[in-house]
Scaffold this motif. Structure first.
Motif, mmCIF file in Angstrom:
data_model
loop_
_atom_site.group_PDB
_atom_site.id
_atom_site.type_symbol
_atom_site.label_atom_id
_atom_site.label_comp_id
_atom_site.label_asym_id
_atom_site.label_seq_id
_atom_site.Cartn_x
_atom_site.Cartn_y
_atom_site.Cartn_z
ATOM 1 N N MET B 81 50.146 29.861 39.398
ATOM 2 C CA MET B 81 49.463 30.974 38.673
ATOM 3 C C MET B 81 48.563 30.700 37.241
ATOM 4 N N ASP B 84 45.548 28.433 38.063
ATOM 5 C CA ASP B 84 44.551 29.171 38.694
ATOM 6 C C ASP B 84 43.312 29.743 37.841
ATOM 7 N N THR B 86 40.901 31.314 38.681
ATOM 8 C CA THR B 86 40.427 32.741 38.917
ATOM 9 C C THR B 86 41.133 34.144 38.087
ATOM 10 N N ILE B 87 42.489 33.515 37.775
ATOM 11 C CA ILE B 87 43.454 34.886 37.229
ATOM 12 C C ILE B 87 42.650 35.055 35.947
ATOM 13 N N SER B 90 39.914 37.276 36.076
ATOM 14 C CA SER B 90 40.004 38.680 36.707
ATOM 15 C C SER B 90 40.757 39.442 35.673
ATOM 16 N N ILE B 91 41.543 38.772 34.577
ATOM 17 C CA ILE B 91 42.054 39.838 33.889
ATOM 18 C C ILE B 91 40.920 40.208 32.924
ATOM 19 N N LEU B 270 42.691 41.964 39.028
ATOM 20 C CA LEU B 270 44.017 41.172 39.487
ATOM 21 C C LEU B 270 44.540 41.589 40.687
ATOM 22 N N ILE B 273 42.817 40.213 43.694
ATOM 23 C CA ILE B 273 43.374 38.861 44.095
ATOM 24 C C ILE B 273 44.535 39.076 44.566
ATOM 25 N N GLN B 277 45.445 37.252 48.372
ATOM 26 C CA GLN B 277 46.435 36.239 48.762
ATOM 27 C C GLN B 277 47.375 36.977 49.452
ATOM 28 N N TYR B 286 53.094 34.040 46.549
ATOM 29 C CA TYR B 286 52.329 33.922 45.491
ATOM 30 C C TYR B 286 51.801 35.148 45.043
ATOM 31 N N ILE B 290 51.675 37.452 41.323
ATOM 32 C CA ILE B 290 50.702 38.011 40.736
ATOM 33 C C ILE B 290 51.135 39.524 40.544
ATOM 34 N N LEU B 293 53.031 39.438 37.527
ATOM 35 C CA LEU B 293 52.152 39.287 36.196
ATOM 36 C C LEU B 293 51.570 40.732 36.018
#
Lengths: 440, 316
Positions: B81, B84, B86-87, B90-91, B270, B273, B277, B286, B290, B293
């Motif tokens: 994570m 990654d 993309t995280i 996206s936040i 988020l 995503i 996933q 995974y 997320i 998170l």
């Protein structure tokens, strides 16, 4: 960690037990549960009483399915079948089915497709239907071989083919006539489409009408076909390696980028806002590449202005991807005898004829397709059957959805021109290979 | 998804507090039996919210097969994570969305004080109209707005066209798409905020305004010196709820953007995503990481707000 497993095996045991009891009660003579699959299937007694749920995703096909159920009930009046439609748009159907599979609450009979068959079969979610074949309730020779092969995983037969579909070139005769461009023929090449499309887009400039477009939010009716026509592949035949980085595949993707870049096709953003099939049915698109299942809506919207010819020939061929659905039964079927009887009936010529006459999809049962061809007399529907003859199998692996999602994330950038097509294709190939490596 | 869990919980918390206030002075113990009445709620929250959180936490350390069957893999999901790319994007997307939706709170305060003016006709009608978007299914709202935003055939671009302005493809152009979705989010949340703030307004004693009027304070002065300060508890509550639901953005985005959207990387949240996933890539372990998170971020932001509230919230 393994409470799932224990619960599942407990449930299947319970289901098998229940099946034994219910079968014994009605004097059935086939074995229960998992072993029912291997033993030859024998039709249950006509007064068998059961309730079945049948999950499908196309509301347009519900009337045909209801008709089939009514016919089925003439043989088995006490088996009540409830049809449950969950739209496939945005993959809601598969999200639901997967959740149901994880909690052992799958519908008694449901639609299966190419991208998902290996995933479900290899994870022991489906009941092998070899018993139906050995019991002579289903004859696999009645269906196109490509479809029987698609639904045979590791030597076991899991799904009775329901229908199949190929893609062809749809066009609007009125738009061609008004612009004074000669209509497409089945002998057209990519260049013919490009030049005719350019003339049409130029003629209708400012009116929001375009020459040619395809649905770029998925590959089946657009870029899968052109990639194969240019000699590329989406995935290797063993399903282990991506074909996106081959020269043919890149050429097949570049075809769509060129159409957008030259203004023949609406932009990627326009196609996201308004689906190409909607543009075509609202007379904003002169030509489109689309699947056989859209003939009904297109004919309804355009009437006699609808024309259909074979796919334009690319550098190598004019092949279409062939795909088809099948009816399957979950491994822990609550009522295997009734479910098998229903699936066997769905695979009959009578059921196929009902599908053919409604003109929604091409039935998989050989010989009944002619009724489908006649369902819309104003259009030469036989091109779809011609295309099926040497069509390329639908690209799939065990976890097809994983790399389908990569296509949806990466390819729009190539089509929109924000990144070169070749770079995106290579990036996609390497990410797809990583996803495929995780499958084994 | 969790907004619904926290909203009723916090609402019942407020109700309980109010009830407590009314009974203050009674020191007699009620015994054990009042607990009996909260058992259904506590059990419901425990089974449907708390236990899944514990389970998600466990699953975030596992590799979770498509149809169940998990394998413990330690911190692998978390390591992945943090790598990654993309995280973080996206936040940022989620934060922008939340900030835009928060702008709806001042709008709701102004609207509420207009609607709650004594003697306004059709006040109930206005309240109902503003509340309708909040109780409508986000999927339905998303489909309608998708059409409104349509670049070629949508009413917005038709209207702009009257002034010879070529509007963008709102939901498929990076940059515009997030603002388009957030604007709808703001519009949807307005009704809820309005109702809470209206209730807060009615708790403000009328005498304060009368006294202010005697002293010659203007309407605007009254608004900023009496209404806003005394509304801060309601505003605080609405802020907490808005931030939480902002970080759970999914359904609007999912319906309005469609698949294969060019603008998705600059727009996805988020939770999007997480969905991707869990249900598209079939990587639920995974996805669980997320989910954790998201939980941690929301918990931190909420804790931060409770800390800072002492400086600006007035409890009379």
């Amino acid at each position: 960690m393994n409470h799932n497993v224990t619960r599942r095996s407990f449930l299947s045991f319970a289901a098998a037990g229940a099946a034994v009891v219910s079968l014994a009660a009605c004097g059935g003579n086939s074995a229960a549960g998992g072993s029912a699959a291997k033993a030859a299937y024998a039709a249950p007694a006509k007064d068998l009483s059961a309730e079945l749920s049948y999950a499908i995703w196309d509301a347009a096909q519900k009337p045909a399915m209801q008709k089939i159920v009514a016919e089925f009930n003439k043989q088995y009046p006490n088996i009540k079948v409830t049809i449950d439609v969950t739209p496939s748009k945005g993959s809601a159907y598969w999200t639901k089915i997967q959740t149901q599979a994880s909690s052992n609450t799958l519908p008694d009979v449901f639609w299966m497709n190419g991208p998902h068959i290996k995933l479900y079969a290899q994870n022991n979610q489906l009941m092998p239907l070899d018993g139906l074949v050995s019991g002579k309730a289903v004859d696999t020779a009645n269906y196109p071989k490509a479809l029987v092969d698609l639904y045979t995983v590791n030597g076991a037969f899991y799904g009775v083919p329901k229908d199949f579909d190929t893609s062809a070139l749809f066009y609007n005769k009125a738009l061609f006539k008004e612009a004074g461009v000669s209509e497409p023929t089945s002998n057209w090449t990519w260049d013919d489409v490009k030049s005719a499309g350019a003339k049409l887009s130029k003629f209708y400039q400012g009116k929001g009408v375009y020459g040619y477009a395809g649905d770029l939010t998925g590959g089946q009716t657009s870029y899968y076909n052109t990639m194969i026509e240019a000699g590329g592949t989406v995935i290797s035949t063993d399903g282990k390696k991506s074909g996106y980085d081959s020269a043919g595949s890149i050429a097949g993707l570049q075809f769509w980028r060129d159409l957008i870049a030259s203004g023949v096709s609406p932009s990627m953003q326009q196609l996201t806002d308004t689906a190409s099939s909607d543009m075509f049915t609202s007379r904003k698109l002169a030509m489109t590449m689309d699947g056989s299942w859209t003939v009904g809506p297109a004919q309804k919207a355009l009437g006699d202005d609808l024309g259909i010819v074979s796919l334009p020939k690319g550098p190598k061929s004019n092949q279409s991807v062939i795909h088809g659905l099948a009816n399957v039964i979950p491994a822990n079927a609550k009522n295997p005898a009734a479910a098998q009887a229903f699936v066997a009936f769905l695979g009959t010529q009578d059921a196929a004829k009902i599908q053919a006459e409604t003109g929604t999809v091409i039935p998989a049962f050989n010989g009944t397709q002619y009724a489908w061809v006649k369902s819309v007399p104003s259009v030469e529907l036989s091109v779809f059957l011609e295309l099926a003859k040497d069509a390329s199998p639908y690209p799939a692996s065990v976890n097809t959805a994983a790399w389908n999602e990569l296509e949806n994330t990466l390819l729009p950038q190539a089509f929109a021109g924000t990144k070169p097509v070749a770079d995106v294709a290579k990036d996609l190939a390497s990410q797809m290979n990583a996803a495929l490596a995780k499958e084994s | 998804m969790k907004a619904q869990t926290l909203t009723p919980a916090s609402k019942s918390g407020r109700a309980a507090q109010a009830a407590g206030d009314r009974r203050r002075g009674k020191s007699k113990s009620d015994g054990w039996w009042p607990w009996l009445f909260v058992v259904p709620t506590v059990a419901g929250i425990g089974v449907f919210y708390l236990w899944p959180i514990v389970q998600t936490f466990y699953y975030s350390f596992t590799k979770w097969g498509v149809f169940g069957g998990t394998k413990f893999i330690g911190l692998d999901n978390y390591v992945r994570m943090f790598a990654d790319s993309t995280i973080p994007q996206s936040i940022v997307n989620t934060l922008i969305y939340t900030v835009v939706v928060l702008l709806g709170i001042p709008i709701a305060v102004i609207l509420a004080s207009l609607i709650e003016r004594p003697g306004l006709r059709f006040a109930t009608l206005y309240r109902t109209l503003y509340f309708i978007p909040y109780i409508t299914m986000p999927a339905a709202v998303g489909i309608v707005w998708r059409l409104i935003y349509n670049g070629d055939f949508g009413p917005i671009n038709w209207f702009l066209g009257l002034f010879r302005i070529q509007g963008p493809y709102w939901t498929s152009t990076p940059g515009f798409a997030l603002l388009a979705v957030a604007t709808v989010g703001l519009w949807m949340s307005l009704g809820f905020n309005l109702i809470i703030i209206s209730a807060g307004l009615r708790e403000i004693p009328r005498e304060l305004f009368e006294a202010a009027e005697m002293d010659g304070a203007s309407r605007v002065r009254q608004f900023f010196s009496i209404t806003v300060p005394l509304l801060t508890p309601s505003i605080f509550f609405v802020t907490i709820v808005t931030v939480i639901s902002g970080f759970q953005l999914f359904d609007l985005l999912y319906v309005m953007m469609g698949k294969a959207n060019l603008a998705m990387p600059q727009t996805q949240s988020l939770v999007y995503i997480f969905y991707n996933q869990a249900f598209l890539q079939n990587d639920k372990g995974y996805a669980a990481a997320i989910g954790i998170l998201i939980l941690v971020i929301i918990a931190l932001l909420t804790a931060f707000q409770f800390r800072v509230q002492k400086r600006w919230v007035n409890y009379v």
